[in-house]
Scaffold this motif. Structure first.
Motif, PDB file in Angstrom:
ATOM      1  N   TRP A  60       1.291  -1.132  -0.071  1.00 55.06           N
ATOM      2  CA  TRP A  60      -0.283  -0.154   0.204  1.00 55.06           C
ATOM      3  C   TRP A  60       0.831   1.541   0.377  1.00 55.06           C
ATOM      4  O   TRP A  60       1.866   1.384   0.581  1.00 55.06           O
ATOM      5  N   ASP A  61       1.122   2.184  -0.977  1.00 53.49           N
ATOM      6  CA  ASP A  61       1.709   3.250  -1.326  1.00 53.49           C
ATOM      7  C   ASP A  61       2.993   3.387  -1.198  1.00 53.49           C
ATOM      8  O   ASP A  61       4.079   4.067  -0.057  1.00 53.49           O
ATOM      9  N   GLY A  62       3.155   2.391  -1.165  1.00 49.74           N
ATOM     10  CA  GLY A  62       5.136   2.064  -1.372  1.00 49.74           C
ATOM     11  C   GLY A  62       5.361   1.250   0.462  1.00 49.74           C
ATOM     12  O   GLY A  62       6.687   0.932   0.192  1.00 49.74           O
ATOM     13  N   ALA A  63       4.363   1.378   1.136  1.00 54.28           N
ATOM     14  CA  ALA A  63       4.499   0.444   2.460  1.00 54.28           C
ATOM     15  C   ALA A  63       4.185  -1.636   1.863  1.00 54.28           C
ATOM     16  O   ALA A  63       3.097  -1.550   1.334  1.00 54.28           O
ATOM     17  N   TYR A  64       5.015  -2.360   2.548  1.00 53.45           N
ATOM     18  CA  TYR A  64       4.465  -3.378   2.485  1.00 53.45           C
ATOM     19  C   TYR A  64       3.914  -3.919   4.448  1.00 53.45           C
ATOM     20  O   TYR A  64       4.723  -3.781   5.262  1.00 53.45           O
ATOM     21  N   VAL A  65       2.482  -5.290   3.544  1.00 51.90           N
ATOM     22  CA  VAL A  65       1.828  -4.349   4.743  1.00 51.90           C
ATOM     23  C   VAL A  65       2.217  -6.749   5.061  1.00 51.90           C
ATOM     24  O   VAL A  65       1.487  -7.588   3.825  1.00 51.90           O
ATOM     25  N   GLY A  66       2.065  -7.639   5.597  1.00 50.30           N
ATOM     26  CA  GLY A  66       2.007  -8.571   6.510  1.00 50.30           C
ATOM     27  C   GLY A  66       2.897  -9.649   5.362  1.00 50.30           C
ATOM     28  O   GLY A  66       4.280  -9.657   5.598  1.00 50.30           O
ATOM     29  N   CYS A  67       2.718 -11.066   5.754  1.00 47.20           N
ATOM     30  CA  CYS A  67       3.793 -11.881   5.095  1.00 47.20           C
ATOM     31  C   CYS A  67       3.497 -12.319   3.940  1.00 47.20           C
ATOM     32  O   CYS A  67       2.243 -12.432   3.221  1.00 47.20           O
ATOM     33  N   PRO A  68       4.111 -12.085   3.455  1.00 44.74           N
ATOM     34  CA  PRO A  68       4.796 -11.763   1.688  1.00 44.74           C
ATOM     35  C   PRO A  68       4.445 -13.207   0.918  1.00 44.74           C
ATOM     36  O   PRO A  68       3.924 -14.466  -0.294  1.00 44.74           O
ATOM     37  N   VAL A  69       4.417 -14.556   2.154  1.00 40.02           N
ATOM     38  CA  VAL A  69       4.361 -15.583   1.249  1.00 40.02           C
ATOM     39  C   VAL A  69       2.931 -16.703   1.680  1.00 40.02           C
ATOM     40  O   VAL A  69       2.263 -17.513   1.047  1.00 40.02           O
ATOM     41  N   ASN A  70       2.011 -14.970   2.489  1.00 38.77           N
ATOM     42  CA  ASN A  70       0.366 -15.592   2.945  1.00 38.77           C
ATOM     43  C   ASN A  70       0.421 -16.684   3.547  1.00 38.77           C
ATOM     44  O   ASN A  70      -0.337 -17.368   3.619  1.00 38.77           O
ATOM     45  N   ASN A  71       1.840 -16.270   4.546  1.00 40.54           N
ATOM     46  CA  ASN A  71       1.345 -18.290   5.754  1.00 40.54           C
ATOM     47  C   ASN A  71      -0.570 -18.060   6.188  1.00 40.54           C
ATOM     48  O   ASN A  71      -0.764 -17.112   6.408  1.00 40.54           O
ATOM     49  N   PHE A  72      -1.065 -19.367   6.115  1.00 40.19           N
ATOM     50  CA  PHE A  72      -2.446 -18.736   7.136  1.00 40.19           C
ATOM     51  C   PHE A  72      -2.308 -19.182   8.994  1.00 40.19           C
ATOM     52  O   PHE A  72      -2.315 -19.701   9.878  1.00 40.19           O
ATOM     53  N   ILE A  73      -1.767 -17.715   9.266  1.00 41.49           N
ATOM     54  CA  ILE A  73      -1.308 -17.622  10.849  1.00 41.49           C
ATOM     55  C   ILE A  73      -1.915 -18.086  11.527  1.00 41.49           C
ATOM     56  O   ILE A  73      -1.844 -18.331  12.496  1.00 41.49           O
ATOM     57  N   PRO A  74      -3.504 -17.453  11.888  1.00 38.00           N
ATOM     58  CA  PRO A  74      -4.878 -17.481  12.327  1.00 38.00           C
ATOM     59  C   PRO A  74      -5.132 -19.405  12.547  1.00 38.00           C
ATOM     60  O   PRO A  74      -5.271 -19.689  13.617  1.00 38.00           O
ATOM     61  N   GLU A  75      -4.706 -19.830  11.476  1.00 38.61           N
ATOM     62  CA  GLU A  75      -5.193 -21.372  11.196  1.00 38.61           C
ATOM     63  C   GLU A  75      -4.325 -22.444  11.985  1.00 38.61           C
ATOM     64  O   GLU A  75      -4.783 -23.113  12.784  1.00 38.61           O
ATOM     65  N   TRP A  76      -2.902 -21.915  12.729  1.00 42.49           N
ATOM     66  CA  TRP A  76      -1.805 -22.795  12.687  1.00 42.49           C
ATOM     67  C   TRP A  76      -1.684 -21.879  13.914  1.00 42.49           C
ATOM     68  O   TRP A  76      -1.107 -23.350  15.430  1.00 42.49           O
ATOM     69  N   ASN A  77      -1.977 -21.485  14.190  1.00 43.50           N
ATOM     70  CA  ASN A  77      -2.093 -21.215  15.821  1.00 43.50           C
ATOM     71  C   ASN A  77      -2.862 -20.785  16.283  1.00 43.50           C
ATOM     72  O   ASN A  77      -2.199 -21.731  17.986  1.00 43.50           O
ATOM     73  N   GLU A  78      -4.282 -21.518  15.860  1.00 46.04           N
ATOM     74  CA  GLU A  78      -5.102 -22.661  16.722  1.00 46.04           C
ATOM     75  C   GLU A  78      -5.046 -23.166  16.945  1.00 46.04           C
ATOM     76  O   GLU A  78      -4.921 -24.246  17.697  1.00 46.04           O
ATOM     77  N   LEU A  79      -4.081 -23.967  15.933  1.00 46.79           N
ATOM     78  CA  LEU A  79      -3.691 -25.675  15.773  1.00 46.79           C
ATOM     79  C   LEU A  79      -2.220 -25.470  17.207  1.00 46.79           C
ATOM     80  O   LEU A  79      -2.705 -27.283  17.471  1.00 46.79           O
ATOM     81  N   VAL A  80      -2.037 -25.055  17.299  1.00 44.94           N
ATOM     82  CA  VAL A  80      -0.329 -24.845  17.745  1.00 44.94           C
ATOM     83  C   VAL A  80      -1.699 -24.724  19.468  1.00 44.94           C
ATOM     84  O   VAL A  80      -0.939 -25.935  20.117  1.00 44.94           O
ATOM     85  N   SER A  81      -2.574 -24.322  19.392  1.00 42.85           N
ATOM     86  CA  SER A  81      -2.511 -23.576  20.928  1.00 42.85           C
ATOM     87  C   SER A  81      -3.407 -25.071  21.436  1.00 42.85           C
ATOM     88  O   SER A  81      -3.923 -25.292  22.737  1.00 42.85           O
ATOM     89  N   GLU A  82      -4.037 -25.860  20.218  1.00 41.59           N
ATOM     90  CA  GLU A  82      -4.792 -26.953  20.441  1.00 41.59           C
ATOM     91  C   GLU A  82      -3.996 -28.587  20.072  1.00 41.59           C
ATOM     92  O   GLU A  82      -4.207 -29.423  20.555  1.00 41.59           O
ATOM     93  N   GLU A  83      -2.226 -27.752  20.735  1.00 37.36           N
ATOM     94  CA  GLU A  83      -1.257 -28.896  20.419  1.00 37.36           C
ATOM     95  C   GLU A  83      -1.363 -30.092  19.598  1.00 37.36           C
ATOM     96  O   GLU A  83      -1.199 -30.804  19.231  1.00 37.36           O
ATOM     97  N   ASN A  84      -1.951 -29.554  18.562  1.00 38.48           N
ATOM     98  CA  ASN A  84      -1.614 -30.087  16.977  1.00 38.48           C
ATOM     99  C   ASN A  84      -1.079 -30.170  16.057  1.00 38.48           C
ATOM    100  O   ASN A  84      -0.969 -28.819  15.057  1.00 38.48           O
ATOM    101  N   TRP A  85       0.025 -30.545  16.116  1.00 39.07           N
ATOM    102  CA  TRP A  85       0.746 -29.436  15.725  1.00 39.07           C
ATOM    103  C   TRP A  85       1.359 -30.143  14.323  1.00 39.07           C
ATOM    104  O   TRP A  85       1.988 -29.161  13.158  1.00 39.07           O
ATOM    105  N   GLU A  86       1.252 -31.434  14.202  1.00 45.38           N
ATOM    106  CA  GLU A  86       1.228 -32.268  12.934  1.00 45.38           C
ATOM    107  C   GLU A  86       0.662 -31.766  11.895  1.00 45.38           C
ATOM    108  O   GLU A  86       0.838 -30.983  10.667  1.00 45.38           O
ATOM    109  N   GLU A  87      -0.960 -30.630  12.035  1.00 47.26           N
ATOM    110  CA  GLU A  87      -1.619 -30.386  10.952  1.00 47.26           C
ATOM    111  C   GLU A  87      -1.358 -28.910  11.169  1.00 47.26           C
ATOM    112  O   GLU A  87      -1.441 -28.261   9.840  1.00 47.26           O
TER     113      GLU A  87
END
Length: 495
Positions: A60-87
């Motif tokens: 946006w206007d020459g500034a980069y925002v967020g993860c360039p590879v578009n990681n599904f961050i909320p999804e794997w954060n939830e899985l880690v909080s549930e200790e579902n590491w492989e998923e």
């Protein structure tokens, strides 16, 4: 999320690090991994936002925002909080080929764009990402991906940095035969020799390279394109070529007495120090031991030079930067969700503060000339203080008269960035370049095709000096375009 009030009940906790005085005695990684309880709490701080800016990877206007590879961050954060590491690993692998690299060396633009960072500390995304992949390797969840069938198409990739590795990984999984050419003795590009061990141990890189080799990717090292292998040979033997040569042409400081011995480019110094670790850390052609070291340039490479010089027992280390110190808090010109340009005490600076009694950084200083002794060795630097002022509506750097200083120096390291890719290999291929010396590609940043049929470019060679995570994104995207090209041509078209 598994625990909806995590962001309310838990505060941010960064990973512990080894004591600065102890860690400069060796070259091991300085970060200590989280405990299971820490990981459960920190991942539960993620709010699973309706619009998760952390993974947007937008500009946006020459500034980069967020993860360039578009990681599904909320999804794997939830899985880690549930200790579902492989998923969690499977979700992470969908977007990032090498989370063990980004989890260690990425500045984490995702955290700067975390919604929680609007009025609180962001989620520790980078640390969680790294833990996911480490547990993946420890539990043998990281798979060797040998394609069930091959297309018969062959791709040569020139350069084994993160862009080249990502492209190779993607194309191999698509079923193409991939060969990666590297002029150094080990694959990895700047990951291998440009980033010190204390940030990224080389066993981590070799672990990934071994997985790629088992998956069917061929690596040819100690091979320089244009010298050992020619353009014509590559075009004869492969259906497509991808140029991922990086941007390693260093920017110089053409000042008086620049020809003094004892003045080196930062990457030359860091590469020599890292290669020496294979035998004896003291067996390096450029050492800071017992010397007054001055690093010119205020970026991350300069910080790595500071940390390396401390481990070589430098007498004193000072780092010059022409810009003022960053503010403690975001300014109005640097709003969320942009990456926060705020003051940080990086690992090397913390070590300098503890070992030498002062932050090595000196701000708003401009080198004027070098001083050379009778033996041709650099002995000192002459500097002036500068300030940022507005003139005719433009912000300019202005020298301040009467602020001259002389700094004793036995070793000077130039770390002021890179001009772009080295031109020799581009000329050998007949590739067009843009006004900045980067490889020209069709339609600017949206297309990876060069002016040569079947030849593509990605990474720093195309976009200029950038982050590892951007190189991975470019490697993934160029792989998609090359795959489309290959599968649309039944016969070999590259000539």
């Amino acid at each position: 999320m598994g625990y909806l009030k995590g962001f309310m009940d838990f505060t941010r906790r960064d990973q512990d690090v080894r004591d600065p005085i102890d860690r400069i005695k060796n070259w091991e990684e300085y970060v200590i991994r989280f405990s299971d309880q820490d990981l459960k709490e920190q991942s539960s701080r993620c709010m699973d936002c309706g619009t998760p800016f952390c993974h947007t990877g937008a500009e946006w206007d020459g500034a980069y925002v967020g993860c360039p590879v578009n990681n599904f961050i909320p999804e794997w954060n939830e899985l880690v909080s549930e200790e579902n590491w492989e998923e969690a690993l499977r979700r992470l692998e969908e977007t990032n080929n090498f989370p063990e690299f980004t989890g260690r060396v990425c500045p984490a633009p995702c955290e700067g764009s975390c919604t929680l960072a609007i009025n609180d500390d962001p989620v520790t995304i980078k640390s969680i990402e790294n833990e996911i992949i480490e547990r993946g390797f420890e539990n043998n969840w990281v798979e060797v991906k040998v394609p069930s069938k091959r297309t018969g198409k062959r791709v040569a990739i020139v350069g084994s940095g993160p862009a080249g590795l990502a492209a190779a990984d993607q194309l191999n999984e698509m079923g193409h035969h991939v060969t990666v050419y590297e002029r150094d003795d080990r694959p990895g590009g700047l990951l291998m020799y440009g980033i010190p061990n204390m940030k990224l141990e080389k066993d981590t890189i070799e672990r990934r390279i071994n997985v790629m080799k088992e998956s069917g990717i061929e690596f040819v090292c100690n091979t320089e394109i244009g010298v050992d292998v020619t353009r014509d040979e590559l075009k004869r033997d492969y259906d497509s070529v991808i140029m991922c040569t990086g941007a390693q042409d260093p920017r110089d400081v053409p000042l008086e007495n620049r020809d003094s011995s004892g003045i080196h480019f930062a990457m030359e110094y860091l590469t020599a120090a890292t290669k020496a670790l294979e035998t004896d850390p003291k067996d390096t052609p450029i050492t800071a031991e017992g010397k007054n070291v001055i690093v010119i340039g205020g970026g991350d490479t300069g910080a790595d030079c500071v940390a390396t010089a401390l481990r070589q027992n430098a007498k004193r280390v000072v780092q010059f930067g022409k810009h003022p110190a960053s503010p403690e808090e975001r300014t109005d010109q640097n709003p969320w969700p942009e990456f926060p340009m705020t003051f940080k005490l990086d690992y090397g600076y913390k070590e300098g503060l503890e070992a030498l009694g002062e932050d090595p950084r000196k701000y708003e200083i401009l080198t004027q000339r070098f001083e050379k002794g009778k033996d041709g060795q650099v002995t000192a630097l002459h500097t002036l203080n500068v300030e940022k002022v507005y003139e005719n509506g433009k912000l300019v750097t202005k020298e301040i008269p009467g602020t001259e200083q002389v700094w004793e120096a036995d070793l000077v390291l130039i770390a002021i960035g890179f001009l772009g890719p080295e031109q020799e290999v581009l000329e050998h291929f007949g590739l067009k370049t843009d006004e900045r010396g980067r490889i020209w590609t069709v339609d600017g940043m949206r297309d990876y095709r060069t002016n040569e049929e079947g030849v593509y470019a990605a990474g720093d060679a195309r976009r200029g000096q950038s982050l590892v995570v951007w190189a991975i994104r470019e490697g993934r995207e160029v792989a998609d375009q090359v795959d489309q090209y290959l599968m649309s041509h039944k016969e070999k078209q590259i000539v």
